[in-house]
Design a protein around this motif. Sequence first.
Motif, PDB file in Angstrom:
ATOM      1  N   GLU A   8       0.573  -1.040  -0.012  1.00  0.00           N
ATOM      2  CA  GLU A   8       0.041  -0.028   0.059  1.00  0.00           C
ATOM      3  C   GLU A   8       0.917   1.292   0.026  1.00  0.00           C
ATOM      4  N   LEU A   9       0.749   1.959  -1.053  1.00  0.00           N
ATOM      5  CA  LEU A   9       1.603   3.250  -0.986  1.00  0.00           C
ATOM      6  C   LEU A   9       0.630   4.565  -0.564  1.00  0.00           C
ATOM      7  N   ASN A  10       0.619   5.151   0.411  1.00  0.00           N
ATOM      8  CA  ASN A  10       0.068   6.056   0.982  1.00  0.00           C
ATOM      9  C   ASN A  10       0.395   7.555   0.682  1.00  0.00           C
ATOM     10  N   SER A  11      -0.321   8.615   0.366  1.00  0.00           N
ATOM     11  CA  SER A  11       0.102   9.810  -0.354  1.00  0.00           C
ATOM     12  C   SER A  11      -1.018  10.841   0.089  1.00  0.00           C
ATOM     13  N   GLN A  12      -0.925  12.014   0.298  1.00  0.00           N
ATOM     14  CA  GLN A  12      -1.761  13.002   0.567  1.00  0.00           C
ATOM     15  C   GLN A  12      -2.440  13.436  -0.930  1.00  0.00           C
ATOM     16  N   ASN A  13      -1.513  13.164  -2.008  1.00  0.00           N
ATOM     17  CA  ASN A  13      -1.976  13.419  -3.365  1.00  0.00           C
ATOM     18  C   ASN A  13      -2.286  11.974  -4.258  1.00  0.00           C
ATOM     19  N   PRO A  14      -2.982  10.982  -3.854  1.00  0.00           N
ATOM     20  CA  PRO A  14      -3.056   9.811  -4.495  1.00  0.00           C
ATOM     21  C   PRO A  14      -3.282   9.778  -6.117  1.00  0.00           C
ATOM     22  N   VAL A  29      -3.889   1.059 -12.801  1.00  0.00           N
ATOM     23  CA  VAL A  29      -4.192   1.571 -11.691  1.00  0.00           C
ATOM     24  C   VAL A  29      -5.615   1.476 -11.743  1.00  0.00           C
ATOM     25  N   ALA A  30      -6.669   1.088 -10.816  1.00  0.00           N
ATOM     26  CA  ALA A  30      -8.027   1.058 -11.004  1.00  0.00           C
ATOM     27  C   ALA A  30      -8.718   2.365 -10.447  1.00  0.00           C
ATOM     28  N   GLU A  31      -9.827   2.690 -10.956  1.00  0.00           N
ATOM     29  CA  GLU A  31     -10.663   3.820 -10.443  1.00  0.00           C
ATOM     30  C   GLU A  31     -10.575   3.822  -8.721  1.00  0.00           C
ATOM     31  N   PRO A  32     -10.572   4.706  -7.999  1.00  0.00           N
ATOM     32  CA  PRO A  32     -10.653   4.767  -6.700  1.00  0.00           C
ATOM     33  C   PRO A  32     -12.081   4.139  -6.172  1.00  0.00           C
ATOM     34  N   HIS A  33     -11.807   3.358  -4.999  1.00  0.00           N
ATOM     35  CA  HIS A  33     -12.992   2.742  -4.312  1.00  0.00           C
ATOM     36  C   HIS A  33     -12.617   2.959  -2.791  1.00  0.00           C
ATOM     37  N   TRP A  34     -13.465   3.895  -1.948  1.00  0.00           N
ATOM     38  CA  TRP A  34     -12.953   4.239  -0.695  1.00  0.00           C
ATOM     39  C   TRP A  34     -11.715   5.014  -0.616  1.00  0.00           C
ATOM     40  N   ASP A  35     -11.394   5.761  -1.469  1.00  0.00           N
ATOM     41  CA  ASP A  35     -10.093   6.463  -1.629  1.00  0.00           C
ATOM     42  C   ASP A  35      -8.732   5.443  -1.847  1.00  0.00           C
ATOM     43  N   TYR A  36      -9.016   4.196  -2.099  1.00  0.00           N
ATOM     44  CA  TYR A  36      -7.999   3.146  -2.628  1.00  0.00           C
ATOM     45  C   TYR A  36      -8.106   2.906  -3.999  1.00  0.00           C
ATOM     46  N   ARG A  37      -7.083   2.970  -4.606  1.00  0.00           N
ATOM     47  CA  ARG A  37      -7.003   2.509  -6.067  1.00  0.00           C
ATOM     48  C   ARG A  37      -6.082   1.115  -6.140  1.00  0.00           C
ATOM     49  N   GLU A  38      -6.756   0.080  -6.738  1.00  0.00           N
ATOM     50  CA  GLU A  38      -6.173  -1.043  -6.845  1.00  0.00           C
ATOM     51  C   GLU A  38      -4.870  -0.900  -7.808  1.00  0.00           C
ATOM     52  N   VAL A  39      -3.872  -1.722  -7.531  1.00  0.00           N
ATOM     53  CA  VAL A  39      -2.821  -1.603  -8.431  1.00  0.00           C
ATOM     54  C   VAL A  39      -2.272  -3.013  -8.926  1.00  0.00           C
ATOM     55  N   THR A  40      -2.186  -3.043 -10.257  1.00  0.00           N
ATOM     56  CA  THR A  40      -1.530  -4.512 -10.936  1.00  0.00           C
ATOM     57  C   THR A  40      -0.149  -4.125 -11.205  1.00  0.00           C
ATOM     58  N   SER A  50       0.777  -7.406  -6.519  1.00  0.00           N
ATOM     59  CA  SER A  50      -0.226  -6.142  -6.466  1.00  0.00           C
ATOM     60  C   SER A  50      -0.345  -5.343  -5.306  1.00  0.00           C
ATOM     61  N   GLY A  51      -0.956  -4.345  -5.311  1.00  0.00           N
ATOM     62  CA  GLY A  51      -1.309  -3.471  -4.195  1.00  0.00           C
ATOM     63  C   GLY A  51      -2.076  -2.498  -4.214  1.00  0.00           C
ATOM     64  N   GLY A  52      -1.792  -1.263  -3.769  1.00  0.00           N
ATOM     65  CA  GLY A  52      -2.904   0.047  -3.973  1.00  0.00           C
ATOM     66  C   GLY A  52      -2.182   1.271  -3.637  1.00  0.00           C
ATOM     67  N   ILE A  53      -2.779   2.021  -4.242  1.00  0.00           N
ATOM     68  CA  ILE A  53      -2.396   3.662  -3.910  1.00  0.00           C
ATOM     69  C   ILE A  53      -3.728   4.101  -3.169  1.00  0.00           C
ATOM     70  N   ALA A  54      -3.402   4.743  -2.106  1.00  0.00           N
ATOM     71  CA  ALA A  54      -4.301   5.439  -1.161  1.00  0.00           C
ATOM     72  C   ALA A  54      -4.179   6.681  -0.507  1.00  0.00           C
ATOM     73  N   LYS A  55      -5.265   7.397  -0.350  1.00  0.00           N
ATOM     74  CA  LYS A  55      -5.024   8.721   0.388  1.00  0.00           C
ATOM     75  C   LYS A  55      -4.572   8.340   1.838  1.00  0.00           C
ATOM     76  N   GLY A  56      -3.503   8.632   2.246  1.00  0.00           N
ATOM     77  CA  GLY A  56      -2.870   8.452   3.613  1.00  0.00           C
ATOM     78  C   GLY A  56      -3.644   8.953   4.824  1.00  0.00           C
ATOM     79  N   PRO A  57      -3.985   8.080   5.649  1.00  0.00           N
ATOM     80  CA  PRO A  57      -4.872   8.420   6.666  1.00  0.00           C
ATOM     81  C   PRO A  57      -4.123   9.271   7.814  1.00  0.00           C
ATOM     82  N   ASN A  58      -4.713   9.921   8.592  1.00  0.00           N
ATOM     83  CA  ASN A  58      -3.845  10.731   9.986  1.00  0.00           C
ATOM     84  C   ASN A  58      -2.675   9.971  10.383  1.00  0.00           C
ATOM     85  N   ASP A  59      -2.835   8.673  10.743  1.00  0.00           N
ATOM     86  CA  ASP A  59      -2.029   7.850  11.366  1.00  0.00           C
ATOM     87  C   ASP A  59      -0.685   7.504  10.365  1.00  0.00           C
TER      88      ASP A  59
END
Length: 117
Positions: A8-14, A29-40, A50-59
């Motif tokens: 999982e790659l977390n970014s403030q600019n996914p 990169v798939a379209e976002p679902h719950w601010d998470y983009r599946e990656v192949t 595979s994994g995903g790119i997400a808007k990183g949470p506060n933690d």
Amino acid sequence: MGRVIGFELNSQNPEKAADFYSKVFGWKVAEPHWDYREVTTGSESKTGISGGIAKGPNDYPHGTRIQIEVDSIDESIAKALDNGALIVRDKMEFDDFYLAYLVDPTGLGIGLIENKG
């Protein structure tokens, strides 16, 4: 044995991150679902993790976490705590799996996944 099954790659600019990895490495990169983009990252002839790119949470606003598949998320969390880990997000339930986020004793973030069924 827990095995690494994703990242999982977390970014403030996914959106920008998704564009970068798609253009530079050819990741799908798939379209976002719950601010998470599946990656192949692979193909049928040449597999990848595979994994995903997400808007990183506060933690965990920025960074990379591996996802480790375990047989029992409850047992793995208990063992991790006994060995110095901290829980960032306790066990969460999704349709097909359970997920938790921990920080190991050295400060590295990891995800634990237990598939249902």
